[in-house]
Design a protein around this motif. Structure first.
Motif, PDB file in Angstrom:
ATOM      1  N   SER A 179       9.706  11.714  -8.435  1.00 44.14           N
ATOM      2  CA  SER A 179       9.708  10.132  -8.644  1.00 44.14           C
ATOM      3  C   SER A 179       8.288  10.094  -8.806  1.00 44.14           C
ATOM      4  CB  SER A 179      10.310   9.574  -7.456  1.00 44.14           C
ATOM      5  OG  SER A 179       9.979   8.002  -7.667  1.00 44.14           O
ATOM      6  N   TYR A 180       7.890   9.331  -9.841  1.00 39.97           N
ATOM      7  CA  TYR A 180       6.270   8.793 -10.211  1.00 39.97           C
ATOM      8  C   TYR A 180       6.390   7.481  -9.776  1.00 39.97           C
ATOM      9  CZ  TYR A 180       2.082   9.436 -12.792  1.00 39.97           C
ATOM     10  OH  TYR A 180       0.772   9.467 -13.255  1.00 39.97           O
ATOM     11  N   VAL A 181       5.454   6.768 -10.358  1.00 38.30           N
ATOM     12  CA  VAL A 181       5.134   5.301  -9.958  1.00 38.30           C
ATOM     13  C   VAL A 181       6.226   4.440 -10.610  1.00 38.30           C
ATOM     14  CG1 VAL A 181       2.633   5.555  -9.621  1.00 38.30           C
ATOM     15  CG2 VAL A 181       3.376   5.210 -11.720  1.00 38.30           C
ATOM     16  N   GLY A 182       6.270   3.365 -10.158  1.00 37.46           N
ATOM     17  CA  GLY A 182       7.290   2.461 -10.583  1.00 37.46           C
ATOM     18  C   GLY A 182       7.024   1.813 -11.913  1.00 37.46           C
ATOM     19  N   ASN A 183       7.854   1.189 -12.756  1.00 41.88           N
ATOM     20  CA  ASN A 183       7.518   0.435 -13.935  1.00 41.88           C
ATOM     21  C   ASN A 183       7.125  -1.225 -13.485  1.00 41.88           C
ATOM     22  OD1 ASN A 183      10.204  -0.982 -13.302  1.00 41.88           O
ATOM     23  ND2 ASN A 183      11.017   0.324 -14.980  1.00 41.88           N
ATOM     24  N   ARG A 184       7.078  -2.158 -14.541  1.00 39.29           N
ATOM     25  CA  ARG A 184       6.774  -3.310 -14.267  1.00 39.29           C
ATOM     26  C   ARG A 184       7.966  -4.193 -13.449  1.00 39.29           C
ATOM     27  NH1 ARG A 184       6.005  -5.321 -20.036  1.00 39.29           N
ATOM     28  NH2 ARG A 184       7.315  -3.313 -20.495  1.00 39.29           N
ATOM     29  N   ALA A 185       9.262  -3.866 -13.774  1.00 39.17           N
ATOM     30  CA  ALA A 185      10.389  -4.322 -12.965  1.00 39.17           C
ATOM     31  C   ALA A 185      10.231  -3.856 -11.374  1.00 39.17           C
ATOM     32  CB  ALA A 185      11.660  -4.072 -13.438  1.00 39.17           C
ATOM     33  N   ASP A 186      10.116  -2.632 -11.216  1.00 36.12           N
ATOM     34  CA  ASP A 186       9.775  -1.856 -10.017  1.00 36.12           C
ATOM     35  C   ASP A 186       8.768  -2.731  -9.054  1.00 36.12           C
ATOM     36  OD1 ASP A 186      11.871  -0.051 -10.392  1.00 36.12           O
ATOM     37  OD2 ASP A 186      10.591   1.249 -11.356  1.00 36.12           O
ATOM     38  N   THR A 187       7.544  -3.006  -9.722  1.00 37.41           N
ATOM     39  CA  THR A 187       6.717  -3.580  -9.261  1.00 37.41           C
ATOM     40  C   THR A 187       7.004  -5.042  -8.804  1.00 37.41           C
ATOM     41  OG1 THR A 187       4.812  -2.463 -10.527  1.00 37.41           O
ATOM     42  CG2 THR A 187       4.317  -4.432  -9.765  1.00 37.41           C
ATOM     43  N   ARG A 188       7.553  -5.705  -9.659  1.00 37.10           N
ATOM     44  CA  ARG A 188       8.208  -7.269  -9.304  1.00 37.10           C
ATOM     45  C   ARG A 188       9.022  -7.186  -8.210  1.00 37.10           C
ATOM     46  NH1 ARG A 188      12.702  -9.194 -10.630  1.00 37.10           N
ATOM     47  NH2 ARG A 188      12.827  -7.758 -12.464  1.00 37.10           N
ATOM     48  N   GLU A 189      10.261  -6.312  -8.301  1.00 43.29           N
ATOM     49  CA  GLU A 189      10.824  -6.192  -7.112  1.00 43.29           C
ATOM     50  C   GLU A 189      10.266  -5.662  -5.670  1.00 43.29           C
ATOM     51  OE1 GLU A 189      13.625  -3.327  -8.480  1.00 43.29           O
ATOM     52  OE2 GLU A 189      14.351  -4.594 -10.250  1.00 43.29           O
ATOM     53  N   ALA A 190       9.333  -4.808  -5.921  1.00 43.15           N
ATOM     54  CA  ALA A 190       8.609  -4.337  -4.609  1.00 43.15           C
ATOM     55  C   ALA A 190       7.760  -5.462  -4.126  1.00 43.15           C
ATOM     56  CB  ALA A 190       7.823  -3.091  -4.892  1.00 43.15           C
ATOM     57  N   LEU A 191       7.131  -6.422  -4.753  1.00 45.71           N
ATOM     58  CA  LEU A 191       6.524  -7.369  -4.396  1.00 45.71           C
ATOM     59  C   LEU A 191       7.445  -8.650  -3.738  1.00 45.71           C
ATOM     60  CD1 LEU A 191       3.716  -7.824  -7.238  1.00 45.71           C
ATOM     61  CD2 LEU A 191       3.443  -7.374  -4.648  1.00 45.71           C
ATOM     62  N   GLU A 192       8.485  -8.775  -4.275  1.00 41.07           N
ATOM     63  CA  GLU A 192       9.684  -9.654  -3.695  1.00 41.07           C
ATOM     64  C   GLU A 192      10.040  -9.314  -2.347  1.00 41.07           C
ATOM     65  OE1 GLU A 192      12.802  -9.701  -6.729  1.00 41.07           O
ATOM     66  OE2 GLU A 192      11.514 -10.891  -8.128  1.00 41.07           O
ATOM     67  N   PHE A 193      10.182  -7.982  -2.091  1.00 39.58           N
ATOM     68  CA  PHE A 193      10.445  -7.582  -0.686  1.00 39.58           C
ATOM     69  C   PHE A 193       9.353  -7.994   0.165  1.00 39.58           C
ATOM     70  CE2 PHE A 193      13.791  -4.976  -2.546  1.00 39.58           C
ATOM     71  CZ  PHE A 193      14.706  -4.803  -1.394  1.00 39.58           C
ATOM     72  N   PHE A 194       8.110  -7.814  -0.309  1.00 40.87           N
ATOM     73  CA  PHE A 194       6.855  -8.209   0.573  1.00 40.87           C
ATOM     74  C   PHE A 194       6.538  -9.680   0.591  1.00 40.87           C
ATOM     75  CE2 PHE A 194       2.484  -9.777   0.309  1.00 40.87           C
ATOM     76  CZ  PHE A 194       1.743  -8.991   1.265  1.00 40.87           C
ATOM     77  N   ASN A 195       6.716 -10.405  -0.301  1.00 36.70           N
ATOM     78  CA  ASN A 195       6.823 -11.924  -0.282  1.00 36.70           C
ATOM     79  C   ASN A 195       8.057 -12.391   0.308  1.00 36.70           C
ATOM     80  OD1 ASN A 195       4.595 -11.974  -2.219  1.00 36.70           O
ATOM     81  ND2 ASN A 195       5.872 -11.947  -3.851  1.00 36.70           N
ATOM     82  N   ASP A 196       8.990 -11.991   0.648  1.00 36.13           N
ATOM     83  CA  ASP A 196      10.019 -12.305   1.482  1.00 36.13           C
ATOM     84  C   ASP A 196       9.846 -11.904   3.026  1.00 36.13           C
ATOM     85  OD1 ASP A 196      11.431 -13.528  -0.719  1.00 36.13           O
ATOM     86  OD2 ASP A 196      12.815 -11.689  -0.702  1.00 36.13           O
TER      87      ASP A 196
END
Length: 375
Positions: free
Chosen positions: A321-338
């Motif tokens: 598993s390498y780094v995430g794409n743009r959608a993964d980035t958005r989703e990961a940030l949503e967990f953080f923002n929540d």
């Protein structure tokens, strides 16, 4: 303040507002040879291309990949001289003429994947990180260990106004990377996941993302303060590998204890963020039948060894598993923002970067170091 050449280049390629004063020079950490001196010194402020934004970097996380970039021990050539760093968070102070998705004053993040061709098979499928023409921050593109850095506007992360930039910086690589790894493991809520290297910069975030996704978490790590941090991050069972050794018959009691802690069968999945070759191979032994072993950490020259008979009979899956794409980035940030994920960080000045590298080499990092570019 600007030279005539610099002014012409700025006028031609970027738009900027007078409320932001952009200097010609800045402080950053740069090295000219792999393993050579890390110079904290005055360097030029880069000029963004038409498709780039210029970010006034306030904070940058420090990743183990940065250590590899400095050492040059991966089979992937890096640019030299190089400004490392790929977890930068700051303010957009200028943008290229073709940039439409960012405005001056927006908050933005610098990720490992700085850019890709966006037209190959991998990019079309959302696997931009696998693009043969990928541009990598802090590796093939000068990164975030400087006060001003350029980033491709398409791949740069959008950060909501009011976000704690020191806290969000590690999410831009460590957070996105472990979130993508957990998605790659394809586990269901209630199942067991083992995090190998559970109290490091990636592991401490992996524990939190796993809990937020409804998983039960077994952490493997060793050293002072590791169990306490794992527990603080919400983990369920901690295994200190430093307390184990094989018995006189060659049996590994740690593997047995891991299985006992996970209903006698072993975890359904393993996320390997440690940089230990033996730990990676060992995970193939304690994961349960039909389980998934996900490789994330990349120790130089390491090989993942799995007994073929065991591998087939247990129907194991080993996935990279390498780094995430743009959608993964958005989703990961949503967990953080929540508020479901918080970076366990220690903030120091950018000038202290060489000392952080020493701690990394000694395996003494607890959580994540974040550098403040102001000093």
């Amino acid at each position: 303040m600007f030279s005539s050449t610099f002014k012409r280049q700025l006028t031609k390629s970027i738009r900027f507002q007078s409320t932001f004063t952009i200097p010609k020079t800045q402080m950053g950490v740069i090295f000219e040879t792999h393993g050579g001196p890390l110079h904290y010194k005055e360097i030029p402020v880069p000029i963004p291309k038409s498709t780039e934004i210029l970010i006034n970097v306030k904070y940058s996380g420090v990743c183990h990949t940065d250590l590899h970039a400095w050492k040059g021990d991966w089979p992937l050539p890096a640019k030299l001289p190089l400004v490392g760093g790929h977890e930068g968070a700051g303010i957009v102070v200028a943008k290229g003429s073709a940039v439409k998705n960012f405005e001056i004053g927006d908050l933005a993040g610098i990720k490992w994947l700085n850019g890709s061709c966006m037209s190959c098979e991998f990019c079309e499928q959302g696997d931009e990180s696998n693009c043969e023409h990928a541009d990598l921050s802090g590796y093939t593109h000068d990164g975030s260990f400087q006060q001003y850095a350029t980033a491709d506007a398409i791949q740069a992360a959008k950060i909501p106004n009011g976000t704690d930039l020191a806290q969000v910086a590690p999410i831009l690589c460590a957070g996105v990377t472990v979130y993508k790894a957990l998605k790659t493991a394809d586990l269901r809520a209630g199942q067991w996941v083992a995090i190998s290297g559970a109290a490091g910069g990636l592991g401490s975030l992996a524990v939190q993302y796993a809990k937020a996704m409804g998983l039960r978490v077994l952490g493997i790590d060793g050293g002072e303060g590791k169990k306490e941090l794992f527990t603080k991050c919400g983990g369920d069972v901690f295994i200190d590998f430093t307390k184990y050794s094989r018995d006189e018959n060659g049996n590994d009691k740690m593997i047995n204890d891991i299985k006992i802690a996970t209903n006698g069968l072993g975890p359904h999945g393993v996320i390997n963020v440690s940089v230990s070759e033996s730990a990676i191979s060992q995970s193939c032994s304690y994961v349960r039948s039909t389980g998934k072993v996900v490789l994330v950490g990349m120790p130089s020259g390491a090989i993942c060894k799995s007994d073929v008979f065991q591998h087939v009979v247990k129907s194991l899956q080993i996935k990279g598993s390498y780094v995430g794409n743009r959608a993964d980035t958005r989703e990961a940030l949503e967990f953080f923002n929540d508020g479901k994920v918080k970076s366990p960080i220690k903030v120091v000045g950018l000038s202290k970067l060489p000392e952080i590298y020493e701690l990394m080499e000694q395996g003494k990092i607890l959580g994540r170091y974040v550098v403040d570019t102001a000093y």
